[in-house]
Design a protein around this motif. Structure first.
Motif, mmCIF file in Angstrom:
data_model
loop_
_atom_site.group_PDB
_atom_site.id
_atom_site.type_symbol
_atom_site.label_atom_id
_atom_site.label_comp_id
_atom_site.label_asym_id
_atom_site.label_seq_id
_atom_site.Cartn_x
_atom_site.Cartn_y
_atom_site.Cartn_z
ATOM 1 N N PRO A 114 -8.256 4.048 -1.499
ATOM 2 C CA PRO A 114 -8.758 5.117 -0.620
ATOM 3 C C PRO A 114 -8.563 4.747 0.845
ATOM 4 O O PRO A 114 -8.705 3.587 1.237
ATOM 5 C CB PRO A 114 -10.241 5.195 -0.996
ATOM 6 C CG PRO A 114 -10.310 4.668 -2.397
ATOM 7 C CD PRO A 114 -9.272 3.593 -2.467
ATOM 8 N N GLY A 115 -8.197 5.740 1.627
ATOM 9 C CA GLY A 115 -8.047 5.539 3.058
ATOM 10 C C GLY A 115 -6.635 5.261 3.524
ATOM 11 O O GLY A 115 -6.357 5.302 4.730
ATOM 12 N N VAL A 116 -5.707 4.985 2.594
ATOM 13 C CA VAL A 116 -4.316 4.749 2.996
ATOM 14 C C VAL A 116 -3.713 6.082 3.437
ATOM 15 O O VAL A 116 -3.836 7.090 2.735
ATOM 16 C CB VAL A 116 -3.499 4.156 1.827
ATOM 17 C CG1 VAL A 116 -2.033 3.995 2.235
ATOM 18 C CG2 VAL A 116 -4.084 2.821 1.389
ATOM 19 N N PRO A 117 -3.061 6.130 4.613
ATOM 20 C CA PRO A 117 -2.443 7.385 5.070
ATOM 21 C C PRO A 117 -1.399 7.881 4.068
ATOM 22 O O PRO A 117 -0.553 7.114 3.605
ATOM 23 C CB PRO A 117 -1.797 7.002 6.404
ATOM 24 C CG PRO A 117 -2.540 5.787 6.854
ATOM 25 C CD PRO A 117 -2.908 5.054 5.607
ATOM 26 N N ALA A 118 -1.460 9.171 3.751
ATOM 27 C CA ALA A 118 -0.599 9.732 2.705
ATOM 28 C C ALA A 118 0.661 10.348 3.310
ATOM 29 O O ALA A 118 0.616 10.995 4.364
ATOM 30 C CB ALA A 118 -1.359 10.779 1.908
ATOM 31 N N VAL A 119 1.778 10.150 2.611
ATOM 32 C CA VAL A 119 3.049 10.776 2.960
ATOM 33 C C VAL A 119 3.255 11.984 2.054
ATOM 34 O O VAL A 119 2.972 11.928 0.857
ATOM 35 C CB VAL A 119 4.207 9.775 2.783
ATOM 36 C CG1 VAL A 119 5.545 10.445 3.070
ATOM 37 C CG2 VAL A 119 4.014 8.569 3.688
ATOM 38 N N PRO B 117 0.839 -1.206 0.000
ATOM 39 C CA PRO B 117 0.000 0.000 0.000
ATOM 40 C C PRO B 117 0.872 1.253 0.000
ATOM 41 O O PRO B 117 1.941 1.273 0.570
ATOM 42 C CB PRO B 117 -0.781 -0.126 1.307
ATOM 43 C CG PRO B 117 0.146 -0.881 2.224
ATOM 44 C CD PRO B 117 0.898 -1.850 1.331
ATOM 45 N N TRP B 118 0.346 2.309 -0.652
ATOM 46 C CA TRP B 118 1.073 3.562 -0.712
ATOM 47 C C TRP B 118 0.072 4.704 -0.910
ATOM 48 O O TRP B 118 -1.038 4.503 -1.417
ATOM 49 C CB TRP B 118 2.087 3.571 -1.850
ATOM 50 C CG TRP B 118 1.471 3.382 -3.218
ATOM 51 C CD1 TRP B 118 1.225 2.197 -3.845
ATOM 52 C CD2 TRP B 118 0.984 4.411 -4.093
ATOM 53 N NE1 TRP B 118 0.628 2.405 -5.064
ATOM 54 C CE2 TRP B 118 0.471 3.761 -5.245
ATOM 55 C CE3 TRP B 118 0.943 5.800 -4.019
ATOM 56 C CZ2 TRP B 118 -0.089 4.464 -6.310
ATOM 57 C CZ3 TRP B 118 0.387 6.505 -5.081
ATOM 58 C CH2 TRP B 118 -0.117 5.841 -6.212
ATOM 59 N N ALA B 119 0.472 5.882 -0.504
ATOM 60 C CA ALA B 119 -0.335 7.085 -0.737
ATOM 61 C C ALA B 119 0.596 8.290 -0.682
ATOM 62 O O ALA B 119 1.452 8.382 0.205
ATOM 63 C CB ALA B 119 -1.449 7.225 0.299
ATOM 64 N N GLY C 214 6.725 2.670 -1.198
ATOM 65 C CA GLY C 214 5.677 1.678 -0.990
ATOM 66 C C GLY C 214 6.121 0.577 -0.061
ATOM 67 O O GLY C 214 7.233 0.586 0.486
ATOM 68 N N GLN C 215 5.217 -0.416 0.107
ATOM 69 C CA GLN C 215 5.419 -1.480 1.089
ATOM 70 C C GLN C 215 5.652 -2.848 0.452
ATOM 71 O O GLN C 215 5.551 -3.863 1.109
ATOM 72 C CB GLN C 215 4.188 -1.549 2.023
ATOM 73 C CG GLN C 215 3.827 -0.222 2.671
ATOM 74 C CD GLN C 215 4.955 0.374 3.474
ATOM 75 O OE1 GLN C 215 5.641 -0.335 4.215
ATOM 76 N NE2 GLN C 215 5.183 1.681 3.331
ATOM 77 N N GLY C 216 5.949 -2.872 -0.854
ATOM 78 C CA GLY C 216 6.351 -4.118 -1.477
ATOM 79 C C GLY C 216 5.251 -4.924 -2.126
ATOM 80 O O GLY C 216 5.508 -6.015 -2.638
#
Length: 331
Positions: A97-102, A43-45, A122-124
């Motif tokens: 939607p809903g993934v915390p954004a950096v 997941p990524w944002a 991202g997380q892979g």
């Protein structure tokens, strides 16, 4: 205004064969371009900050993502889709939607050149690759057009009648961004020109709002021709009667029609156009005020300076200084 545009033949009702909207699109040449090739894994944002007076675009080359702009519905972007954020508003790109954004500037980025970088984050999980750009337009006609665009424009390449060439353009853009060959940035810039113009053309063709205001006036043969004449020859001593005569209308009918479509009287539009041209040139060129005043139809530098300050809110000298600061900041 441009040596690339042929002169108008004023005979035989020229407004029946010209394309003022096409000329407005002609001025959508990008400047101040900055590109990022983004490689995400779920997941990524990502939260992008506002970039005032800029247009931002995102092209998904593989995978998928969501685009969220405040005040607009979320948009799911699939491979080949192109999204424009025309007014430089802050927005988010997310795997879901809903993934915390950096925040963009909190992430490390690989600086490849002055105007090009690579972002990996991202997380892979499932990968998504994008080409993103932040651009400016210098010509006043481009500013008039971009100002009327909605908050977001999304073009689904697979649903588009131009699917094949859009996909080919995206593949070439992705290859140039990946390969970093000599001249690659120039090619990407030209390809981005084409994609952005196509997205705006698609919006104009499909959205009823594009048939109103200044855009609607450009698509009206007589009003579009009048606007084109003003833009091509701002130094001419224009009057409402002279413009009406050019499009074979009575003075009163022309004035009423122009204000109805454009939203302001002809003479106010002429002044606004001249001042926007002046502002652009002061920021980009080392032209003396007397010469600029003459080229915009003013009899003296003092008369031009008064009009400029009344319309823009600052003196021409202050505008020139601000422009140099802006250009140096981007360069």
């Amino acid at each position: 205004m441009s040596n690339l545009i042929p002169d108008i033949d004023p005979s035989d009702n020229p407004w029946t064969s010209i394309d003022p909207l096409g000329e407005a699109l002609h001025f959508l040449h990008m400047s101040g371009v900055f590109y990022t090739r983004s490689q995400f894994t779920a997941p990524w944002a990502l939260a992008l900050p506002p970039f005032p007076d800029c247009l931002m675009f995102h092209v998904v080359t593989s995978g998928r993502c969501w685009l969220e702009v405040e005040g607009s519905d979320p948009h799911l972007l699939q491979p080949g889709d192109l999204a424009l954020v025309p007014h430089g508003e802050g927005h988010k790109l997310l795997s879901e939607p809903g993934v915390p954004a950096v925040k963009l500037f909190d992430l490390p980025r690989e600086q490849i050149s002055e105007r090009y970088e690579i972002l990996k984050y991202g997380q892979g999980g499932a990968p998504s690759n994008l080409i993103c750009g932040t651009v400016r337009f210098d010509h006043p006609a481009a500013h008039d057009l971009v100002r009327l665009l909605p908050k977001v424009i999304c073009i689904g390449a697979w649903q588009s009648p131009q699917m094949e060439w859009i996909q080919s353009t995206l593949r070439l853009m992705a290859a140039e961004a990946k390969g970093l060959q000599p001249g690659g940035e120039t090619i990407i810039t030209r390809l981005a020109d084409i994609l952005v113009i196509q997205a705006i053309r698609s919006w104009i063709a499909e959205d009823p709002l594009a048939q109103t205001g200044w855009l609607g006036a450009l698509q009206d043969k007589q009003m579009g021709y009048a606007i084109l004449l003003i833009q091509r020859d701002p130094a001419r001593v224009w009057t409402v009667a002279a413009l009406a005569d050019e499009v074979a209308m009575s003075r009163s009918a022309f004035a009423a029609r122009f204000k109805e479509l454009v939203g302001e009287p002809p003479m106010q539009y002429i002044t606004r156009w001249r001042m926007n041209v002046a502002l652009t040139r002061l920021k980009k060129e080392d032209i003396c005020l007397g010469e600029l005043a003459n080229q915009l139809g003013y009899q003296s530098e003092a008369a031009f300076s008064r009009a400029f300050k009344r319309f823009i809110g600052i003196s021409p000298g202050a505008a020139r200084r601000d422009g140099h600061i802006l250009n140096n900041g981007h360069n």
